[in-house]
Scaffold this motif. Sequence first.
Motif, mmCIF file in Angstrom:
data_model
loop_
_atom_site.group_PDB
_atom_site.id
_atom_site.type_symbol
_atom_site.label_atom_id
_atom_site.label_comp_id
_atom_site.label_asym_id
_atom_site.label_seq_id
_atom_site.Cartn_x
_atom_site.Cartn_y
_atom_site.Cartn_z
ATOM 1 N N GLY A 21 0.812 -1.216 0.000
ATOM 2 C CA GLY A 21 0.000 0.000 0.000
ATOM 3 C C GLY A 21 0.840 1.257 0.000
ATOM 4 O O GLY A 21 0.523 2.230 -0.697
ATOM 5 N N LEU A 22 1.925 1.255 0.759
ATOM 6 C CA LEU A 22 2.811 2.424 0.764
ATOM 7 C C LEU A 22 3.481 2.616 -0.588
ATOM 8 O O LEU A 22 3.668 3.747 -1.055
ATOM 9 C CB LEU A 22 3.862 2.273 1.864
ATOM 10 C CG LEU A 22 3.350 2.430 3.295
ATOM 11 C CD1 LEU A 22 4.425 2.040 4.301
ATOM 12 C CD2 LEU A 22 2.891 3.866 3.555
ATOM 13 N N HIS A 23 3.854 1.525 -1.221
ATOM 14 C CA HIS A 23 4.437 1.629 -2.563
ATOM 15 C C HIS A 23 3.431 2.193 -3.552
ATOM 16 O O HIS A 23 3.759 3.058 -4.376
ATOM 17 C CB HIS A 23 4.924 0.264 -3.029
ATOM 18 C CG HIS A 23 5.470 0.260 -4.424
ATOM 19 N ND1 HIS A 23 4.707 -0.056 -5.533
ATOM 20 C CD2 HIS A 23 6.719 0.552 -4.893
ATOM 21 C CE1 HIS A 23 5.444 0.039 -6.618
ATOM 22 N NE2 HIS A 23 6.673 0.397 -6.259
ATOM 23 N N GLN A 24 2.193 1.740 -3.474
ATOM 24 C CA GLN A 24 1.151 2.204 -4.390
ATOM 25 C C GLN A 24 0.788 3.669 -4.148
ATOM 26 O O GLN A 24 0.325 4.358 -5.062
ATOM 27 C CB GLN A 24 -0.103 1.337 -4.243
ATOM 28 C CG GLN A 24 0.062 -0.077 -4.772
ATOM 29 C CD GLN A 24 0.302 -0.108 -6.275
ATOM 30 O OE1 GLN A 24 1.433 -0.259 -6.729
ATOM 31 N NE2 GLN A 24 -0.756 0.062 -7.038
ATOM 32 N N ALA A 25 0.991 4.157 -2.929
ATOM 33 C CA ALA A 25 0.614 5.540 -2.615
ATOM 34 C C ALA A 25 1.383 6.540 -3.465
ATOM 35 O O ALA A 25 0.891 7.633 -3.737
ATOM 36 C CB ALA A 25 0.842 5.830 -1.134
ATOM 37 N N ALA A 356 10.065 -1.978 14.394
ATOM 38 C CA ALA A 356 8.636 -2.201 14.177
ATOM 39 C C ALA A 356 7.821 -0.935 14.365
ATOM 40 O O ALA A 356 6.739 -0.786 13.780
ATOM 41 C CB ALA A 356 8.128 -3.282 15.128
ATOM 42 N N VAL A 357 8.321 0.001 15.156
ATOM 43 C CA VAL A 357 7.612 1.263 15.387
ATOM 44 C C VAL A 357 8.129 2.357 14.463
ATOM 45 O O VAL A 357 7.359 3.061 13.801
ATOM 46 C CB VAL A 357 7.749 1.689 16.865
ATOM 47 C CG1 VAL A 357 7.221 3.104 17.067
ATOM 48 C CG2 VAL A 357 7.003 0.719 17.763
ATOM 49 N N ALA A 358 9.458 2.516 14.389
ATOM 50 C CA ALA A 358 10.030 3.655 13.662
ATOM 51 C C ALA A 358 9.826 3.546 12.157
ATOM 52 O O ALA A 358 9.536 4.552 11.492
ATOM 53 C CB ALA A 358 11.521 3.767 13.974
ATOM 54 N N ILE A 359 9.934 2.361 11.595
ATOM 55 C CA ILE A 359 9.824 2.222 10.142
ATOM 56 C C ILE A 359 8.429 2.589 9.644
ATOM 57 O O ILE A 359 8.295 3.394 8.711
ATOM 58 C CB ILE A 359 10.238 0.803 9.701
ATOM 59 C CG1 ILE A 359 11.754 0.622 9.882
ATOM 60 C CG2 ILE A 359 9.838 0.539 8.253
ATOM 61 C CD1 ILE A 359 12.242 -0.780 9.583
ATOM 62 N N PRO A 360 7.354 2.050 10.212
ATOM 63 C CA PRO A 360 6.029 2.439 9.721
ATOM 64 C C PRO A 360 5.713 3.915 9.929
ATOM 65 O O PRO A 360 5.090 4.544 9.073
ATOM 66 C CB PRO A 360 5.076 1.547 10.532
ATOM 67 C CG PRO A 360 5.896 0.410 10.986
ATOM 68 C CD PRO A 360 7.256 0.962 11.203
ATOM 69 N N ILE A 361 6.134 4.481 11.064
ATOM 70 C CA ILE A 361 5.856 5.892 11.310
ATOM 71 C C ILE A 361 6.567 6.757 10.277
ATOM 72 O O ILE A 361 5.981 7.690 9.709
ATOM 73 C CB ILE A 361 6.276 6.284 12.737
ATOM 74 C CG1 ILE A 361 5.316 5.643 13.755
ATOM 75 C CG2 ILE A 361 6.266 7.801 12.913
ATOM 76 C CD1 ILE A 361 5.690 5.902 15.198
ATOM 77 N N HIS A 362 7.822 6.437 9.978
ATOM 78 C CA HIS A 362 8.559 7.238 9.008
ATOM 79 C C HIS A 362 8.029 7.022 7.590
ATOM 80 O O HIS A 362 7.959 7.967 6.793
ATOM 81 C CB HIS A 362 10.046 6.897 9.058
ATOM 82 C CG HIS A 362 10.883 7.744 8.161
ATOM 83 N ND1 HIS A 362 11.199 9.046 8.456
ATOM 84 C CD2 HIS A 362 11.459 7.484 6.951
ATOM 85 C CE1 HIS A 362 11.935 9.559 7.486
ATOM 86 N NE2 HIS A 362 12.104 8.633 6.552
ATOM 87 N N ALA A 363 7.656 5.797 7.273
ATOM 88 C CA ALA A 363 7.224 5.500 5.906
ATOM 89 C C ALA A 363 5.849 6.067 5.598
ATOM 90 O O ALA A 363 5.584 6.467 4.466
ATOM 91 C CB ALA A 363 7.221 3.983 5.686
ATOM 92 N N GLY A 364 4.968 6.120 6.605
ATOM 93 C CA GLY A 364 3.600 6.504 6.305
ATOM 94 C C GLY A 364 3.046 7.668 7.068
ATOM 95 O O GLY A 364 1.894 8.064 6.824
ATOM 96 N N LEU A 365 3.827 8.270 7.973
ATOM 97 C CA LEU A 365 3.267 9.357 8.768
ATOM 98 C C LEU A 365 4.160 10.592 8.743
ATOM 99 O O LEU A 365 3.877 11.559 8.054
ATOM 100 C CB LEU A 365 3.027 8.892 10.207
ATOM 101 C CG LEU A 365 2.223 9.852 11.089
ATOM 102 C CD1 LEU A 365 0.842 10.086 10.516
ATOM 103 C CD2 LEU A 365 2.135 9.321 12.515
#
Length: 475
Positions: A21-25, A356-365
């Motif tokens: 989903g992040l790639h498609q964004a 697990a916390v830092a990667i999603p926050i940086h990638a999508g927020l």
Amino acid sequence: MSRWRVVVVLGLILSAAGAFGLHQAGRGLRSERTSAGGVPVEVVRAADAAPRRPAVVVAHGYAGSGRLMRPFADTLARRGFVVALPDLAGHARNGRPLSGSGEIDAEMAAVVRYVRSRADVDPAKVVLLGHSMGAAAVVRAGAADQSIAATVAISLGDDAAPVRPGPRHLLLVVGGLEPAGIRDATSKALAAHPDGRRMVRVPLVEHAGVLFADRTHREAAHWLEDALGHRPERHVLAAKDRVVPAGLLLAGLVLMVAGVMVRPRGAPPPTVPALPRGTDLWWLAGAVLAAPVAGLAGGALASRTLPSTVSGYLVGYAAGAGAVLAAVACRRITVAPPRPAALVTCAGFTVAGTAAVAIPIHAGLTSVVPYGWHAWLVALLAAAVALLLGGAHAAAGPPYSVVVLALVSAPLPVAAAAGPAPAFLALVAPLVAALAGLHLLLGGLAWRSGTPWWATVPAGALMLAWPVAASLPID
């Protein structure tokens, strides 16, 4: 298949869905990083867009970043705009301290000049959009430069002074669940400049959620397009195209960490220890009362010493409160040499839990890559939080340490609302509570599987400190 393998498989599925989903964004968009007068800027446009397009400069709020505002670029770039996302002073990649509104105004003017100079931008069709601190900045910029065709101010802060003459074609957007001061400031701004202005209240969203509401994106896009006479190339709203996949990635990675790191290893689950008794119980009760006082004093001192008022206050509060709890814990615990297996588990938790916390926050927020002084603030806050977590767990022992942490931390948002602590901490408190809750969940599962409580403390400290200290501004 054991339930822990099911957890890992589910985590893999959610992680894959989130990453896809992040790639498609970003599909169909072209992004470039540059600098405008020393201000880091990300410029986003459709990959197939023709030259001489209208442009919008999007300003983030306090403790935000250009990356936090990327959903607006995903929406507006696909509709035919060139979108500039600056990191303002003190935030993300911008190493300049946030010295005040004058610094922000100078940076906004530099970014507008840069955008107008681009070959792919129509210099007569530049508009502004901002959130919170950025909303006040775009209102001032639009008022100072009457050639700005339109301005969108989202969650205008209660410290924003009315400007005269106001910006042309001003749209005011506010979340229905935002603090009363922000709603009042928005109403006052509308009353001060009623001509060519409109206010939209987006229901059921708060100060951050308003950025990811479809209604916010729809109203902003239509307002800017109408002011410029621009026909959108695609009727796109990408408000949640990043935050939803980021949530899936976060859930998936956390499940994978839980499934791999805390599965039972054949040892019987630990029995719930008894609460301290007698004199030790009185010492613990006194520490619970004294720790917030020490935290408030430490916060006041650190906020005046460290190069970030809010991060510094958190460092001082956690260190002061943690020191009191640790001092009491020293009365009743003995330190045994750690086993090598427990050290390996501790290292694994630290790396996997933080990622697990830092990667999603940086990638999508928002941006949580620490630049310059932010790296030191992450380390200092992590050390202070580790002292607080370790002191609480050692003084009361799981699961009672959860209650101790809640009681010791509860005065912090109260102090922010009442005045002794920085007011912005009241808005940060839900994020801090959520990250602390995630640590306690993983720590509780690990403890039930026979892992010593101290093995999860470094992970919990970094899981909380990394996104908080990396996103709060230096000033």
